[in-house]
Structure formats: C-alpha cells, structure tokens
Design a protein around this motif. Structure first.
Motif, mmCIF file in Angstrom:
data_model
loop_
_atom_site.group_PDB
_atom_site.id
_atom_site.type_symbol
_atom_site.label_atom_id
_atom_site.label_comp_id
_atom_site.label_asym_id
_atom_site.label_seq_id
_atom_site.Cartn_x
_atom_site.Cartn_y
_atom_site.Cartn_z
ATOM 1 N N MET A 33 15.263 -66.570 53.425
ATOM 2 C CA MET A 33 15.211 -65.441 52.059
ATOM 3 C C MET A 33 13.912 -64.815 51.934
ATOM 4 N N PHE A 34 12.682 -65.456 51.988
ATOM 5 C CA PHE A 34 11.800 -64.724 51.840
ATOM 6 C C PHE A 34 11.288 -63.663 52.732
ATOM 7 N N VAL A 35 11.747 -63.654 53.957
ATOM 8 C CA VAL A 35 11.497 -62.587 54.816
ATOM 9 C C VAL A 35 12.651 -61.552 54.596
ATOM 10 N N SER A 36 13.931 -61.811 54.205
ATOM 11 C CA SER A 36 14.725 -60.929 53.897
ATOM 12 C C SER A 36 14.187 -60.100 52.345
ATOM 13 N N GLY A 37 13.674 -60.908 51.743
ATOM 14 C CA GLY A 37 13.438 -60.342 50.163
ATOM 15 C C GLY A 37 12.368 -59.321 50.378
ATOM 16 N N HIS A 38 11.271 -59.706 51.273
ATOM 17 C CA HIS A 38 10.203 -58.797 51.653
ATOM 18 C C HIS A 38 10.769 -57.495 52.104
ATOM 19 N N GLY A 39 11.691 -57.414 53.118
ATOM 20 C CA GLY A 39 12.313 -56.223 53.697
ATOM 21 C C GLY A 39 13.038 -55.463 52.728
ATOM 22 N N GLN A 40 13.801 -56.073 51.872
ATOM 23 C CA GLN A 40 14.397 -55.449 50.870
ATOM 24 C C GLN A 40 13.538 -54.713 49.657
ATOM 25 N N ALA A 41 12.275 -55.344 49.369
ATOM 26 C CA ALA A 41 11.490 -54.294 48.339
ATOM 27 C C ALA A 41 11.101 -53.400 48.945
ATOM 28 N N GLY A 42 10.808 -53.315 50.274
ATOM 29 C CA GLY A 42 10.172 -51.982 51.060
ATOM 30 C C GLY A 42 11.566 -50.902 51.147
ATOM 31 N N SER A 43 12.620 -51.323 51.308
ATOM 32 C CA SER A 43 13.816 -50.479 51.226
ATOM 33 C C SER A 43 14.011 -50.018 49.989
ATOM 34 N N VAL A 44 14.234 -50.980 49.026
ATOM 35 C CA VAL A 44 14.251 -50.370 47.513
ATOM 36 C C VAL A 44 13.019 -49.237 47.241
ATOM 37 N N TYR A 45 12.055 -49.708 47.605
ATOM 38 C CA TYR A 45 10.906 -48.664 47.096
ATOM 39 C C TYR A 45 11.218 -47.221 47.766
ATOM 40 N N ARG A 46 11.350 -47.334 49.074
ATOM 41 C CA ARG A 46 11.641 -45.905 49.552
ATOM 42 C C ARG A 46 12.735 -45.189 49.259
ATOM 43 N N HIS A 47 13.783 -45.912 48.778
ATOM 44 C CA HIS A 47 15.238 -44.983 48.285
ATOM 45 C C HIS A 47 15.357 -45.257 46.992
ATOM 46 N N GLN A 48 14.824 -46.031 45.889
ATOM 47 C CA GLN A 48 15.199 -46.168 44.538
ATOM 48 C C GLN A 48 13.797 -46.720 43.958
ATOM 49 N N PRO A 49 12.740 -45.816 44.026
ATOM 50 C CA PRO A 49 11.468 -46.210 43.406
ATOM 51 C C PRO A 49 11.457 -46.509 42.155
ATOM 52 N N VAL B 69 28.542 -46.319 56.941
ATOM 53 C CA VAL B 69 28.305 -47.973 56.971
ATOM 54 C C VAL B 69 26.990 -48.161 57.088
ATOM 55 N N PHE B 70 26.464 -47.793 57.888
ATOM 56 C CA PHE B 70 24.952 -48.256 58.257
ATOM 57 C C PHE B 70 23.935 -47.299 57.295
ATOM 58 N N ASN B 71 24.174 -47.197 56.205
ATOM 59 C CA ASN B 71 23.422 -46.378 55.268
ATOM 60 C C ASN B 71 22.198 -47.180 55.118
ATOM 61 N N PRO B 72 21.031 -46.694 54.517
ATOM 62 C CA PRO B 72 19.864 -47.203 54.671
ATOM 63 C C PRO B 72 19.675 -48.613 54.042
ATOM 64 N N SER B 73 20.260 -48.911 53.214
ATOM 65 C CA SER B 73 20.259 -50.295 52.623
ATOM 66 C C SER B 73 21.182 -51.432 52.978
ATOM 67 N N THR B 74 22.170 -50.897 53.805
ATOM 68 C CA THR B 74 23.443 -51.688 54.142
ATOM 69 C C THR B 74 22.944 -53.236 54.757
ATOM 70 N N VAL B 75 22.091 -52.981 55.758
ATOM 71 C CA VAL B 75 21.817 -54.219 56.540
ATOM 72 C C VAL B 75 20.946 -55.114 55.899
ATOM 73 N N HIS B 76 19.915 -54.520 55.112
ATOM 74 C CA HIS B 76 18.981 -55.374 54.433
ATOM 75 C C HIS B 76 19.855 -56.196 53.286
ATOM 76 N N ARG B 77 20.685 -55.442 52.588
ATOM 77 C CA ARG B 77 21.308 -56.062 51.602
ATOM 78 C C ARG B 77 22.373 -56.981 52.178
ATOM 79 N N LEU B 78 23.077 -56.938 53.054
ATOM 80 C CA LEU B 78 23.987 -57.892 53.745
ATOM 81 C C LEU B 78 23.464 -58.959 53.955
ATOM 82 N N VAL B 79 22.193 -58.995 54.835
ATOM 83 C CA VAL B 79 21.509 -60.158 55.134
ATOM 84 C C VAL B 79 21.213 -60.958 54.066
ATOM 85 N N HIS B 80 20.910 -60.319 52.888
ATOM 86 C CA HIS B 80 20.214 -61.020 51.548
ATOM 87 C C HIS B 80 21.484 -61.605 51.045
ATOM 88 N N VAL B 81 22.705 -60.858 50.947
ATOM 89 C CA VAL B 81 23.689 -61.546 50.360
ATOM 90 C C VAL B 81 24.375 -62.716 50.946
#
Lengths: 342, 508
Positions: free
Chosen positions: B246-262, B187-199
C-alpha cells in the motif's frame, strides 16, 4: 453496419435483456407474490424461498445489465426514464433490497415473529417490484409529458393512470402464475397440490387483465396498431402469445407442468416482443407533441460506442448463457434443504 | 436544501454503506480461493471446514452488497440525469461491461459456492469459488475504470448533441456530450492502473483484517483453536504484504494525482501557496489564513515526495480560482487519517509477524485483543480514501484537463495567475443533477435509504455476531490439535463447553 441498423440492433438487444429478465426474475418474483398464501408451515416457507435461493441473484443481474446497456446505448433514454420516474425507481430499489435481504435474514433466527416479518418483507418487495415494472411498461406505452430535451414534466400522480395500473396488475398476475408453475416443478406432495388452485386463480386473473389490456391498447394507443400494420409479420407474435396462454391450462390438464412453465415463459417473451413492437422506434413516448418523444435514433450513443458494445456483448453473452445453463442444470429437481440452505 | 446538495448526500450515504461490502467480497474471495485450493492439495478437512464457515459469512456480506449495489447504478440516472446524458456514451459502456463480464459471473457461480457443496465435486466447487472471486475483481476493474475516467478523462472527444438532426440548444448554449474515440485509451486512462491497484490492496487489507479479527477472538476464547491459527496466519501474511504494498501504491498515486488533478493534491496536503512544500503529518487547514494551523510538518517533505527534491516548488491552491478549489478541510483530514491508518497497518502487522516468528503470538493476549476491533480500521481507511478522492475532485464531476508548462514545473495559467479550465471539457457537479427532480423527492428517498441502511447495518452486525459465536463446524473425526501449552489446553476445553450450538439448527 449503418448507424440506423446499429440503433435497431441495440433496441432488439435491449429487448432480449428485458425478456431474459422478465422470464427469469419473473418466476422468482412470482414465488415471492405467492409466499404468504400457498406455503403454510415454516418448512414449506423455507422450501418456497430455497426454490429460488441459488437463482434469484443471477436473475436480477439481467435487470442490472439491462440498465447498464440502456445507459451505454441510449443515454438520453436512461436519463429521461430514471429521472422522470424518480419516485417509482426509489420504491423499486427499496422493494428489491427488501426481498433480497429477507431471503438472507429469515432463516437466521428461530423466532416466529422474526420469520413472519421477513416473510412479509419478501412478499411486499416481490409484489411492489412486479407492480412497478408493469406500471412502467404501461407508462412507456401510453406516453408521458416531456419537454424538448426529453425531461419528464408531469407529477408522480400522472404516472398512476388507469392504463399503467392495469398493466401493473396484469404483470403481478403473470408473474404469480409463472412463479406458481416454477414452484410446482420444485415441490412435492400436499404443498404441490395446493399450488394447483393458485395457478388457476393467477391464470384466470391474468386472462381477464390480458384481455382488458389488449382492448385498452387498441382503443387508447393508435401508435401500437399503426406499427402492427407496418410490420404485418407481428401477427405471428400475437397468435403465438395467445396460443401460449391457451396452452397453459391444456398442459395442466394433461399433467405436463414443465411444458406449462415453458408456455408461461413463452407468454412473457411474447408480451415483451409485443411491447417492443408497439413502442418502436420510441423508447419514451411524449404525450402531445410526438417530436419530443425519445426514440432509439435521437437517444443513441455514437456509432463507435454502439459498435464497441456489440463486441462486448458478442464476447460476453455466450459465456453468460453457457454458465447460466450449467448452473440451472446443477440446481435442477426438487428442493432439498441442507446445511447451507436459507 | 437544494437538490444538488441532497443528491450528493444521498450518493455519499448510499455509496458509503455499499462500499463496506465490495472490499469484503474481494478480500474474503481471495481467502476462500486459497482455502479451497489448500483443501484440494492437502485434503486436510480443516481447510474444508474453514472454507464452509467463511462461505457463510461471505454469502451474508455478498447479499447486502448486491442489494445496495443496484442503488448505485440507478442513481446515476435518477439523481444525475444531466451527468448521465453527458457521459453515457463513455461511462455507460464501462457499466454495461461490468454487468456482462462481472456480475453474471459472480452471481451465477455464487449459487454453486453457497448452495452447491453437496451438488458438485470439490474441483467444480473450487472452480466456482475462483470464478466468484474473479467476478468480484472484474467488477472492481470496470467500476474503477469508469470512476477514473471522470478523474482523468481520456480516449474521448466532446461533441454537440444532435436532436432529430439539429444541435440541441439549452439556454442559448449548445448541449455537449462525451463520445468514445479510443476505447483502450479510455480504459487505461492515466489514473486507472494506479487507482485499481490501490483499491485492490485496500480490499485485501479489509479481507485479511476481517479474518484476523474473528480468528483472534476464537484464539482468545480458546475455541476452534487450530482453525483460528491457520486463519490468523493466512490473514496476517496477506495483511503484512498488503500493508507494505500500500505504501508503494500510495506513493505512485500521489505523483499521478499531482500531474492530473493538482488542485486535489494541494487540498490533500493543505498546500495553499505555490513554492517549496512541507509535508504536514497533522494539522487543521484554515482557508481564511491560507495555511495549516497547529501543523506538524516535515520541511520540504512534499517536494521530496513528488520531485525527489525538497527545495523544488509544488503547485498550490493559489493557482486556482476560489470556485475551482475543492473543500480543503474534509479532503485534508480524510486523506491524512487514511495515510495514518496505512502506517498503523504496517506497524501492527509487522509487530504481529515478529511475535509469530518468536512463536509467542497466540499467547500474546493484548495483541490479539487489538486485532479484534482492528477490522474497523481498514474499512474506515477504504471509506476515507474514497472521501478524499471524490471530495478532492470537486467542483468537478468530470474533471477537465490541466496544462503544464514545457518544463513541467508549473501550470499554464491565465492573466490573473489562475488556471483557466476549458469548461467544455468538464462538467461541474452543480450542473450535473436531474433538472426535473425536486428537493422533496430526494429528501424523501434520502430519509428512506437512511432508515433502511441503519436497519440493515444493525441486522447485519447482529447476524454476523451470531454466526461468529456459532463458529465453524468441527470436521468429522477430527481430534483436537495438540495444544501448545496448558493455558491453550484449558482454553480449548472451556471453549467446547461454551459452544453455542443450540437455537440455530436450521442454518448456521
């Protein structure tokens, strides 16, 4: 709980979800099937749609949850059934979309042509969906050709054999009867009187198709009778279902439509139970080589997942049943049209 | 055309159309809760009028959302049977949880919300609205959990499938599937929270701009002025806060995507060569030249965003074999337009907030006119965000893990300098379709859905337009609010004469 017990438990729970769906969406599909025939004026058509207005959406969730639970508990069966019956499922989706939007759109314009169009879309969607559910049940009973990985190998026409079509017609008549009884409880006056003859007609058609299906099942599907020998207590379900069928005209004569509606609900629940008993332990029966059948044991998820799902169901379902009860209570009584009605 | 491509197009069409509606439901749901809460607190009838009006719009959107949503659940099985067999144990549980926890709640209380105005008291009605809103949010939780697990799988292991006790073998290889090991890690896989907030923020933007669009139109036409002002104010507050968040969320997302799906992030940014990375504001990625043409870039911008240091190297597409790279053009453009829209929302809402603070917003007609069509922008932004997320994860339908070097500065690569994915861990989209469904079947259903959705979309816009033109009912005994100036007063009077009350008596 052992793995086998978990698999059986989820088979029963899927049965419960399917029963919930057939009982509830059964009456609103039935209202749709009767829609072009019973209500005559625009006001009556609105009453017909509004009788299920607040309820159909929640009823359909039983199907969505049935599908989701099948995906989670028996992914192999979900994949086999949904890909194997591709064209039927696409037709079903289109039917469900048409009936959902026809209720929402119909009353938005006064034009008679507009309303007539959505009346027929409502009927077409309801009729097609009911027929397809029956055909699907029929195919599950009689079996379909599968390869060793559980993939359907036949063509669309293989799924339209006489037995599945017979079960389809039986389902349409059953839902029409169930919907007619529901509508009878929700209406008054001349409209309500007109429903009486349709309840008789649909009951008669159901009786005929029910008997034919029973004979065909005994003749064509030896697995089903074997299971009844294996579980002798199943005779209780058979007798109960037959009594419920017979109780419907009795209640109508004695002017107890509420009990008649409950009895037709009992018929539906009984038929789903018989379907499950005849099928067990298969989910999809393979024609020819029985080792290719998708069973509850070779299609199931891991014991861990089945256990987690059981917790989810145990936490969630009491809430679902409670507020579903509250909502049905809120919308009890005859249909009254208001500002927010369809 | 082959089955996989057709199935992908069908999935894109059906999710693209469906996803117009869930953000509207989540966004408008929050607005409804706020309006009914305000009515309970103040007993000011204008809030009830507003809630009743938005409920009708909400119900229309919701019906299409439900109708097109079932398609999504069925399609996993109909078109992607191999995928369903691989992920069912994990992914199916999230879908089933969505049904039990979210759909029943939403659809049950929706009945009271839409049809129950005269059957229950205002408190029960408020409670129902709250439950519908909560249901739509729960629904987003589970579906984002399911989707995020495919992007950054966790909490599972891959095991051979047993058929009647023996491992199932296809084409000489054992058939595998994912099974849950740790439910909460899933449920709390590495991208869930970032992406949920973004959605969620994306949904709030849609809801807020939707309300502002209609309110701005009433203000311009001088109709339902008091209702429109309050709606616009509420929408503006929600939109401004969301745009900034959204800006804060987008920034957090970018870091997470880089780590897991470069590879996905490199495609977002059109970053071909590993090394110091610029941030392209605009441009056209060219795969053959391995660079972005006609680009305008902030030098070192991407390094700064990801590492806080413009000179630090960023992993590029050259770390991946060509067949392991996502299509760069679509990913790059959809990502960039989304980010551009996000920036525009900040500018637009801050500008409107400035005029509101000066007290001249309702007279600034050009700005109000901007807000009328602006509702399309966050809808487009939401759609493009998903396009970037889903095209950017290709060629994987379930993304395998990548491994970083001990200092985290680069990926662990094979002898050819490319990342070697563990094929057992993931599933390629090309291998995920139903083996027994033919291209003809999918083409047929695709054409069917295409036509039906076109018709549905047209009828939806048509009816929405009528509802908006009809407008909210005036509250009983409500005297028109004191207008701010002669212009508004004139507009108000003209508006009342022009109201379209006829021809829609049966239902507003």
């Amino acid at each position: 709980m052992s793995y086998e017990a978990l698999c059986v438990t989820w088979f029963i729970l899927e049965g419960v979800l399917l029963t919930g769906y057939a009982l509830l969406d059964g009456f609103d599909l039935g209202v749709g099937i009767l829609h072009p025939f019973v209500p005559r004026t625009d006001l009556e058509r609105r009453i017909s749609m509004n009788s299920i207005g607040p309820l159909w959406d929640g009823n359909e969730v039983w199907l969505v949850t049935f599908g989701g639970a099948l995906f989670a508990a028996f992914p192999e069966a979900y994949a086999s059934v949904f890909s194997g019956f591709y064209t039927a499922f696409m037709l079903l989706l289109i039917a469900l979309i048409s009936r959902a939007v026809s209720m929402e759109f119909r009353s938005k314009m006064e034009s008679p042509a507009w309303r007539r169009f959505w009346d027929w879309a409502f009927f077409g969607g309801s009729f097609t969906a009911s027929l397809l559910f029956g055909v699907a049940v029929g195919n599950a009973m009689i079996g379909v050709p599968l390869d060793d990985a559980g993939n359907f190998t036949g063509s669309v026409l293989d799924q339209l054999g006489p037995y599945p079509l017979l079960v389809g017609v039986m389902t349409v008549s059953l839902f029409a009867m169930h919907g007619g009884l529901f509508l009878y409880l929700k209406t008054e006056g001349e409209f309500q009187q007109r429903l009486r003859e349709w309840m008789w007609r649909s009951w008669g058609l159901f009786m005929v198709t029910f008997m034919l299906t029973t004979i065909a099942t005994v003749a064509l599907i030896p697995r089903a009778t074997e299971n009844f020998r294996r579980f002798p207590w199943a005779i209780v379900v058979v007798v109960g279902t037959v009594l419920a069928v017979a109780n419907i005209p009795r209640c109508l004569f004695r002017d107890k439509p509420g009990l008649a509606f409950l009895s037709s609900g009992g018929v539906i629940a009984g038929l789903v139970a018989l379907f499950g008993l005849a099928l067990y332990p298969n989910l999809v029966t393979a024609t020819g080589d029985p080792t290719r059948s998708v069973t509850i044991f070779n299609a199931a998820s891991s014991p861990k997942t089945l256990g987690i799902m059981l917790i989810i169901a145990a936490v969630g379902m009491p809430f679902v049943l409670t507020y579903s009860g509250v909502i049905y209570w809120t919308f009890r009584g005859k249909v009254k049209l208001g500002d927010h009605s369809y | 055309m082959d089955v996989v491509l057709l199935s992908r197009i069908q999935f894109a069409v059906s999710i693209g159309f469906h996803y117009i509606f869930p953000p509207l439901a989540i966004g408008l749901g929050v607005v409804l809760v706020w309006l009914e809460g305000a009515f309970l607190r103040t007993r000011d009838p204008i809030y009830e009028t507003a809630a009743r009006f938005w409920t009708k719009v909400f119900a229309l959107n919701f019906a299409i959302g439900v109708a097109t949503g079932i398609v999504m659940e069925f399609q996993f099985g109909t078109n992607w049977a191999t995928y369903s067999r691989f992920v069912g144990d994990v992914f199916g549980s999230a879908l089933a949880a969505e049904g039990i926890f979210a759909f029943f709640l939403e659809s049950g209380f929706l009945a009271v919300l839409v049809f129950g105005w005269d059957r229950v008291g205002p408190k029960m009605h408020f409670f129902s609205t709250l439950m519908v809103s909560l249901g739509s949010i729960f629904s987003s939780v589970w579906i984002v959990v399911a989707n995020s697990w495919q992007q950054t799988p966790a909490g599972h292991h891959i095991v051979p499938v047993l058929r009647n006790g023996v491992p199932l073998v296809r084409n000489g290889e054992p058939v595998l599937r994912a099974e849950i090991v740790d439910f909460w890690a899933l449920v709390f896989n590495p991208s869930t929270v970032h992406r949920l907030v973004h959605v969620w923020i994306g949904a709030f933007l849609v809801g807020a701009f939707f309300v502002m669009s209609i309110a701005a139109w009433y203000l311009l036409k001088g109709r339902h002025t008091e209702f429109a002002r309050r709606s616009f104010d509420g929408g503006l507050a929600l939109a401004a806060v969301s745009a900034l968040a959204m800006f804060v969320s987008g920034h957090g997302q970018a870091g997470s995507v880089y780590r897991h799906q470069p590879a996905k992030l490199a495609a977002f940014e059109g970053h071909y060569r590993t090394g110091p990375a610029d941030m392209n504001l605009f441009g056209f990625p060219d795969d053959s030249a391995q660079s972005v043409r006609y680009g305008v870039a902030i030098p070192g911008g991407l390094g700064l965003l990801l590492h806080g240091d413009p000179s630090k190297p960023v992993v590029g597409l050259d770390r991946f074999r060509p067949e392991d790279r996502p299509p760069v053009g679509i990913t790059f453009q959809s990502y960039h337009v989304m980010v551009g829209l996000g920036t525009l929302f900040v500018g637009l809402t801050l500008l409107a907030a400035f005029f509101r603070w000066r007290g001249t917003l309702y007279q600034t007609r050009w700005l109000l006119w901007l807000f009328v069509p602006a509702v399309l922008l966050p809808i487009v932004g939401n759609e493009l965000g998903w396009v970037a997320a889903e095209v950017g994860r290709q060629p994987w339908i379930v993304h395998p893990k990548v491994t970083w070097t001990a200092d985290g500065s680069d990926l662990v690569v094979g002898p050819a300098g490319h990342v070697v994915y563990d094929e057992r861990e993931g599933l390629r989209t090309l291998d995920a379709a139903s083996p027994n469904v033919t291209a003809g079947q999918v083409l047929g259903s695709l054409v069917g859905f295409g036509l039906i959705y076109l018709a549905l979309g047209a009828v939806w816009v048509f009816i929405l337009d009528r509802k908006i033109k009809h407008g909210p009912e005036e509250p009983p005994g409500d005297s028109p609010a004191v207008p701010d100036g002669a212009l508004a007063a004139a507009g108000l009077r003209a508006g009342h004469e022009g109201r379209m009350t006829g021809g829609d008596g049966s239902r507003g």
